[in-house]
Design a protein around this motif. Structure first.
Motif, PDB file in Angstrom:
ATOM      1  N   LEU A  56       0.823  -1.213   0.000  1.00  0.00           N
ATOM      2  CA  LEU A  56       0.000   0.000   0.000  1.00  0.00           C
ATOM      3  C   LEU A  56       0.856   1.262   0.000  1.00  0.00           C
ATOM      4  O   LEU A  56       0.425   2.309  -0.499  1.00  0.00           O
ATOM      5  N   ALA A  57       2.053   1.171   0.549  1.00  0.00           N
ATOM      6  CA  ALA A  57       2.952   2.322   0.579  1.00  0.00           C
ATOM      7  C   ALA A  57       3.801   2.437  -0.682  1.00  0.00           C
ATOM      8  O   ALA A  57       4.579   3.393  -0.819  1.00  0.00           O
ATOM      9  N   GLY A  58       3.650   1.481  -1.606  1.00  0.00           N
ATOM     10  CA  GLY A  58       4.433   1.525  -2.838  1.00  0.00           C
ATOM     11  C   GLY A  58       5.889   1.146  -2.643  1.00  0.00           C
ATOM     12  O   GLY A  58       6.736   1.491  -3.469  1.00  0.00           O
ATOM     13  N   ARG A  59       6.185   0.391  -1.579  1.00  0.00           N
ATOM     14  CA  ARG A  59       7.567   0.027  -1.277  1.00  0.00           C
ATOM     15  C   ARG A  59       7.836  -1.463  -1.490  1.00  0.00           C
ATOM     16  O   ARG A  59       8.844  -1.969  -1.028  1.00  0.00           O
ATOM     17  N   HIS A  60       6.945  -2.150  -2.175  1.00  0.00           N
ATOM     18  CA  HIS A  60       7.060  -3.604  -2.333  1.00  0.00           C
ATOM     19  C   HIS A  60       7.259  -3.942  -3.797  1.00  0.00           C
ATOM     20  O   HIS A  60       6.802  -3.212  -4.681  1.00  0.00           O
ATOM     21  N   GLU A  61       7.948  -5.065  -4.037  1.00  0.00           N
ATOM     22  CA  GLU A  61       8.125  -5.503  -5.427  1.00  0.00           C
ATOM     23  C   GLU A  61       6.789  -5.795  -6.102  1.00  0.00           C
ATOM     24  O   GLU A  61       6.646  -5.632  -7.312  1.00  0.00           O
ATOM     25  N   LEU A  62       5.798  -6.262  -5.325  1.00  0.00           N
ATOM     26  CA  LEU A  62       4.465  -6.504  -5.882  1.00  0.00           C
ATOM     27  C   LEU A  62       3.705  -5.183  -5.890  1.00  0.00           C
ATOM     28  O   LEU A  62       2.849  -4.905  -5.070  1.00  0.00           O
TER      29      LEU A  62
END
Length: 269
Positions: A56-62
């Motif tokens: 949700l924070a845009g910090r994940h590879e997915l």
């Protein structure tokens, strides 16, 4: 020029998407994640929920807009001998899947994909998703209205023609519009539209066939479903993209709903 596209002042028709477009906030995604977490190994549950927050924070590879590749196999033993899901990074490892690229269209898809990486089977992810969509229709469930958006839509409903075209069910569409205070503001309303093809048909009947049409704008969160058909008939497109989706073809790419409200004030002033 006042810093805003001139085509905003020549709009006669606006076609809207529903989910991801007319309301904001992340609580519905968090509820989705909480429901999935019940099926995750209790020892891995905190890690799973932390990864959902990273999505949700845009910090994940997915991240919505990216492509992940599914490969065969799921389980391994780490250095301590513990079995667990392979870490979700650039490649997600799933059981009995051929190698196939999958586009993550939105946080729903990213969280479902993450859950499968933690061993939750596809049938379970589908059931949990359906349950969460039902929750969205309950009056007590958080559904974040966008400050100022309802007022701008009310103003525009007297000046331009507005349609709502969604792939959501008729019940979900009706209830969500009521909860947002937007019932009766769109004509036509087409739930279960089967976009993008269903949107193409609406545009052919509603915009292309209107002798008084001067300019069309499409507003949505998914380019291929909500906006590409608008571009195909000569319209302009605004994409709501808080997840930093890459490679969009929209005329305007907005990171937050507040910017959308500001732009709408320049439509049919």
């Amino acid at each position: 020029m006042d810093g805003h596209p001139q085509w905003l002042k020549n709009v006669s028709h606006i076609v809207w998407d529903l989910d991801g477009t007319l309301y904001a906030g992340d609580e519905h995604y968090r509820e989705f994640a909480r429901r999935f977490s019940a099926w995750v190994d209790p020892d891995l549950r905190p890690e799973f929920l932390a990864e959902c927050e990273a999505i949700l924070a845009g910090r994940h590879e997915l991240r919505p807009g990216r492509v992940v590749e599914f490969h065969r196999g799921l389980w391994r033993e780490d250095a301590a001998g513990r079995q667990g899901p392979l870490p979700v990074r650039k490649r997600l490892v799933l059981p009995a899947q051929p190698e196939v690229p999958v586009v993550l269209a939105d946080p729903w898809a990213a969280i479902r994909t993450l859950a499968r990486g933690y061993g939750v089977d596809p049938e379970t992810t589908g059931i949990s998703f359906a349950d969460c969509r039902l929750l969205l229709m309950e009056d007590g469930f958080p559904l974040g209205p966008v400050p100022g958006l309802r007022e701008e839509i009310e103003r525009l409903s007297d000046r331009v023609k507005m349609a709502l075209v969604s792939n959501a069910t008729a019940q979900h569409t009706e209830t969500t519009l009521r909860r947002l205070g937007l019932a009766g503001r769109f004509d036509p309303v087409r739930p279960e539209a089967g976009k993008p093809q269903g949107l193409e048909q609406v545009l052919a009947d509603w915009f292309v066939g209107d002798p008084h049409a001067t300019g069309l704008v499409g507003i949505g969160d998914k380019y291929d479903l909500d906006l590409a058909p608008v571009r195909a008939v000569g319209g302009h497109t605004i994409q709501i993209n808080p997840w930093h989706v890459e490679g969009t073809g929209a005329d305007l790419l907005l990171r937050d709903h507040g910017r959308l409200v500001e732009l709408l004030r320049h439509v049919a002033p």
